[in-house]
Write an enzyme that holds these catalytic residues in place. Structure first.
Site, PDB file in Angstrom:
ATOM      1  CG  ASP A  11      11.402 -61.241 -10.153  1.00 13.52           C
ATOM      2  OD1 ASP A  11      11.980 -61.713 -11.149  1.00 13.52           O
ATOM      3  OD2 ASP A  11      10.978 -60.076 -10.119  1.00 13.52           O
ATOM      4  CB  SER A  12      15.735 -60.133 -10.651  1.00 16.71           C
ATOM      5  OG  SER A  12      14.629 -59.562 -11.330  1.00 16.71           O
ATOM      6  CB  CYS A  74      12.437 -64.329 -12.430  1.00 18.88           C
ATOM      7  SG  CYS A  74      13.652 -63.411 -13.378  1.00 18.88           S
ATOM      8  CD  GLU A 153      12.113 -52.606 -10.049  1.00 18.57           C
ATOM      9  OE1 GLU A 153      12.479 -51.977  -9.041  1.00 18.57           O
ATOM     10  OE2 GLU A 153      11.696 -53.785 -10.002  1.00 18.57           O
ATOM     11  CB  CYS A 187       9.243 -59.467 -18.268  1.00 20.65           C
ATOM     12  SG  CYS A 187      10.055 -58.588 -16.914  1.00 20.65           S
ATOM     13  CB  THR A 188       7.258 -61.429 -13.184  1.00 22.07           C
ATOM     14  OG1 THR A 188       8.607 -61.137 -12.815  1.00 22.07           O
ATOM     15  CG2 THR A 188       7.128 -62.906 -13.487  1.00 22.07           C
ATOM     16  CG  HIS A 189       9.419 -55.915 -13.550  1.00 20.79           C
ATOM     17  ND1 HIS A 189      10.205 -56.992 -13.216  1.00 20.79           N
ATOM     18  CD2 HIS A 189       9.765 -54.920 -12.699  1.00 20.79           C
ATOM     19  CE1 HIS A 189      10.990 -56.656 -12.210  1.00 20.79           C
ATOM     20  NE2 HIS A 189      10.750 -55.408 -11.878  1.00 20.79           N
TER      21      HIS A 189
END
Ligand code: DGL
Length: 267
Positions: A11-12, A74, A153, A187-189
């Site tokens: 992922d990023s 991602c 984040e 989105c994986t977040h």
């Protein structure tokens, strides 16, 4: 095929750990190699060309190890760089968008599906195309939600956090105005925001691309007899920027602390 070979996940940044979490829970014997391109986070605001370059570098790094499969953990990279990665690398590549789209089409009752995602994912139209391949009549409402990755984040994701409620509320109002009954967390977040979303709009079917991607991998490895049946597993974490910062923040995505080393590599 070596069943002990790694499952590569990238992922990023730390978002992909929400995929790693499910894979580790469902397949505790598997050897996992995670790469987070933290030096280039976020991908979601970048150009297609840039995202493709990053994704190719990420997989080239993981490809130095023996991999039996790779998950693009991602949505942004999956939506923009999937074709490029399939052309460049000869390995089984799994994504997040197709499994999440399949689940959304399965659970919607009124055929109106909302998608929250990064700007680049929405711009690519990958979700609309994937959902329409499965159901041409589905109505797909995609909304770029650029404020969510920085929020998460910064560990701001809890349902009683007023800032989270305010920002999410605005995005959700826009989507629910279309009478959607299903929402894809594209989105994986975003799985961290599940409780807050559920609290704000309790009746929505919420589809996590992270959860669906890991289930798809498990089902495929099971069908093809590629599961690692030896007990014990290796888990290695690599990042392209500050390893300590990544390790400190990993717990909220992974549901546990990273006990081993996180290694910073220059790509
Ligand atoms: N985790 C990435 C995704 O699933 C988004 C984060 C970013 O913008 O880099 O799209």
């Amino acid at each position: 095929m070596n069943r002990n070979a790694f499952i590569g996940i990238f992922d990023s940044g730390a978002g992909g750990l929400t995929v790693a979490k499910h894979v580790m829970e469902l397949l505790p014997n598997e050897n996992i190699l995670f790469f987070g391109d933290t030096a280039h986070l976020p991908y979601g605001t970048k150009s297609e060309k840039q995202i493709k370059e990053f994704a190719v570098n990420d997989v080239a790094f993981l490809n130095r190890f023996e991999l039996k499969s790779l998950i693009i953990a991602c949505n942004t990279a999956d939506s923009v760089a999937r074709e490029t990665l399939l052309k460049e690398f000869d390995m089984p590549i799994y994504g997040v968008i197709d499994p999440a789209s399949r689940k959304a089409v399965q659970v919607t009752k009124n055929g109106k599906i909302g998608v929250m995602a990064t700007t680049a994912t929405v711009r690519s139209n990958a979700y609309r195309k994937a959902i329409h391949r499965l159901n041409r009549d589905a109505e797909v409402y995609q909304l770029p939600c650029p404020l969510l990755v920085p929020l998460v984040e910064n560990r701001r994701y809890k349902k009683d956090d007023m800032v989270v409620r305010l920002i999410l509320g605005e995005y959700l109002d826009e989507l629910t105005a279309n009478d959607i009954d299903t929402l894809v967390l594209g989105c994986t977040h975003y799985p961290l925001l599940y409780d807050a979303i559920h609290d704000l709009v309790p009746d929505l079917n919420i589809v996590s691309s992270s959860e669906e991607a890991s289930k798809a991998l498990v089902s495929s490895l099971t069908k093809t007899g590629q599961l690692n049946d030896e007990p014990g597993s290796i888990r290695r974490f690599y990042v392209s920027d500050d390893a300590e910062a990544f390790k400190k923040n990993a717990d909220i995505f992974l549901g546990e602390n990273i006990t081993g080393e996180v290694i910073q590599v220059a790509l």
